[in-house]
Design a protein around this motif. Structure first.
Motif, mmCIF file in Angstrom:
data_model
loop_
_atom_site.group_PDB
_atom_site.id
_atom_site.type_symbol
_atom_site.label_atom_id
_atom_site.label_comp_id
_atom_site.label_asym_id
_atom_site.label_seq_id
_atom_site.Cartn_x
_atom_site.Cartn_y
_atom_site.Cartn_z
ATOM 1 N N ALA A 23 0.829 -1.209 0.000
ATOM 2 C CA ALA A 23 0.000 0.000 0.000
ATOM 3 C C ALA A 23 0.862 1.257 0.000
ATOM 4 C CB ALA A 23 -0.932 -0.003 1.218
ATOM 5 N N ALA A 24 1.936 1.227 0.796
ATOM 6 C CA ALA A 24 2.824 2.391 0.863
ATOM 7 C C ALA A 24 3.525 2.618 -0.466
ATOM 8 C CB ALA A 24 3.857 2.193 1.972
ATOM 9 N N GLN A 25 4.006 1.523 -1.101
ATOM 10 C CA GLN A 25 4.656 1.648 -2.404
ATOM 11 C C GLN A 25 3.697 2.215 -3.445
ATOM 12 O OE1 GLN A 25 6.959 -1.876 -3.787
ATOM 13 N NE2 GLN A 25 6.710 -2.647 -1.703
ATOM 14 N N ARG A 26 2.511 1.651 -3.483
ATOM 15 C CA ARG A 26 1.514 2.082 -4.471
ATOM 16 C C ARG A 26 1.140 3.549 -4.261
ATOM 17 N NH1 ARG A 26 -2.371 -0.702 -7.750
ATOM 18 N NH2 ARG A 26 -1.688 -2.678 -6.862
ATOM 19 N N ASP A 27 0.973 3.944 -2.994
ATOM 20 C CA ASP A 27 0.601 5.324 -2.698
ATOM 21 C C ASP A 27 1.698 6.300 -3.132
ATOM 22 O OD1 ASP A 27 -1.144 7.332 -1.288
ATOM 23 O OD2 ASP A 27 0.656 7.537 -0.056
ATOM 24 N N THR A 28 2.963 5.943 -2.836
ATOM 25 C CA THR A 28 4.087 6.807 -3.215
ATOM 26 C C THR A 28 4.162 6.983 -4.727
ATOM 27 O OG1 THR A 28 5.393 6.175 -1.271
ATOM 28 C CG2 THR A 28 6.592 7.068 -3.145
ATOM 29 N N ILE A 29 4.023 5.873 -5.442
ATOM 30 C CA ILE A 29 4.083 5.924 -6.902
ATOM 31 C C ILE A 29 2.904 6.706 -7.467
ATOM 32 C CG2 ILE A 29 3.928 4.537 -9.023
ATOM 33 C CD1 ILE A 29 5.498 2.340 -7.532
ATOM 34 N N GLN A 30 1.712 6.460 -6.924
ATOM 35 C CA GLN A 30 0.523 7.132 -7.455
ATOM 36 C C GLN A 30 0.596 8.643 -7.263
ATOM 37 O OE1 GLN A 30 -2.206 5.356 -9.115
ATOM 38 N NE2 GLN A 30 -2.164 7.493 -9.834
ATOM 39 N N ARG A 31 1.090 9.077 -6.082
ATOM 40 C CA ARG A 31 1.216 10.511 -5.838
ATOM 41 C C ARG A 31 2.222 11.147 -6.788
ATOM 42 N NH1 ARG A 31 3.498 11.363 -1.401
ATOM 43 N NH2 ARG A 31 3.580 9.327 -0.376
ATOM 44 N N TYR A 32 3.324 10.449 -7.039
ATOM 45 C CA TYR A 32 4.347 10.954 -7.966
ATOM 46 C C TYR A 32 3.776 11.012 -9.378
ATOM 47 C CZ TYR A 32 9.087 11.626 -9.840
ATOM 48 O OH TYR A 32 10.209 12.144 -10.457
ATOM 49 N N ALA A 33 3.018 9.984 -9.754
ATOM 50 C CA ALA A 33 2.409 9.940 -11.089
ATOM 51 C C ALA A 33 1.381 11.046 -11.264
ATOM 52 C CB ALA A 33 1.765 8.568 -11.317
ATOM 53 N N ASP A 34 0.572 11.264 -10.234
ATOM 54 C CA ASP A 34 -0.440 12.325 -10.310
ATOM 55 C C ASP A 34 0.213 13.694 -10.490
ATOM 56 O OD1 ASP A 34 -2.422 10.449 -9.979
ATOM 57 O OD2 ASP A 34 -2.697 10.824 -7.835
ATOM 58 N N ALA A 35 1.341 13.884 -9.790
ATOM 59 C CA ALA A 35 2.044 15.164 -9.881
ATOM 60 C C ALA A 35 2.631 15.397 -11.269
ATOM 61 C CB ALA A 35 3.151 15.226 -8.828
ATOM 62 N N HIS A 36 2.906 14.292 -11.988
ATOM 63 C CA HIS A 36 3.510 14.407 -13.313
ATOM 64 C C HIS A 36 2.518 14.136 -14.441
ATOM 65 C CE1 HIS A 36 7.105 14.097 -10.807
ATOM 66 N NE2 HIS A 36 7.810 14.537 -11.826
ATOM 67 N N GLY A 37 1.261 13.892 -14.075
ATOM 68 C CA GLY A 37 0.245 13.652 -15.095
ATOM 69 C C GLY A 37 0.381 12.330 -15.811
#
Length: 214
Positions: A23-37
């Motif tokens: 969950a922590a890995q997925r959340d970190t990646i998703q937040r980074y992805a959202d920030a970069h579109g």
């Protein structure tokens, strides 16, 4: 919109069952992805260590990335932490080289490695330079030790045999890849030479010659 592979890995069955870490890995990646579109396609290896790159979902991700750019539907691979992808500097260096040759991005969020950006490329290049320096230092020490043993009349070395599976993989890659690309791919897959060293274009050429003569 750019689509990236989000790679997740947990090493123990307890983590697989509980979901802790994922969950922590997925959340970190998703937040980074959202920030970069970015859109993210997820690949997950469960209960596997990062000692080598021989993991089913990682290999599937690398195969997807290996498709030529015009036909590729993903732009790169992103991990929350480098150790989710690899614990070996040499293996990671091989992945970075493969990405550079095939023109896809590698992102390790914890280290600030993002080869889709100039700064991230700089960090990646520093890491590859360190890995190359380490290989050269180890090679120099080995050479000095062997020369010293020779002067003392002692034999130093071992008989090494290349696994047939590695030889078969080399032949397969050479059908469609240059010597340099074959070396990069073999390193990225965690395969090593008969002496346990990383591959180079020169080594691929020598081994291919021996395999053809066998």
């Amino acid at each position: 919109m750019t689509t990236m592979i989000g790679y997740l890995r947990v090493s123990t069955e307890e983590q697989v069952t509980s979901g802790l870490g994922l969950a922590a890995q997925r959340d970190t990646i998703q937040r980074y992805a959202d920030a970069h579109g970015w859109d993210v396609i997820w690949y997950l290896d469960e209960g596997l260590s990062a000692k080598s790159l021989a993991r089913p979902q990682l290999q599937a991700a690398l195969a997807r990335l290996h498709i030529i750019p015009k036909r590729r539907d993903v732009a790169g691979i992103v991990v929350a932490k480098l150790d989710r992808l690899s614990r070996s500097v040499h293996d990671f260096s091989g992945i970075l080289k493969l990405a550079a040759v095939r023109k896809w991005s590698v992102v390790a969020i914890d280290l600030g490695v993002d080869t889709s950006t100039p700064t991230g490329k700089l960090v990646a290049n520093v890491m590859m330079s360190v890995a190359e320096w380490e290989r050269e230092v180890i090679g120099e020490r080995t050479s000095v030790a062997m020369q010293a043993a020779k002067r003392q009349g002692r034999h130093m070395g071992r008989v090494s045999i290349l696994p047939q599976s590695t030889g078969d993989r080399l032949r397969s890659l050479r059908a469609t890849h240059t010597l340099a690309e074959t070396a990069v791919q073999l390193n990225a897959e965690g395969l090593r030479t008969a002496t346990g060293e990383p591959w180079s274009a020169n080594t691929v050429a020598k081994v291919q010659t021996r395999l053809l003569a066998a």
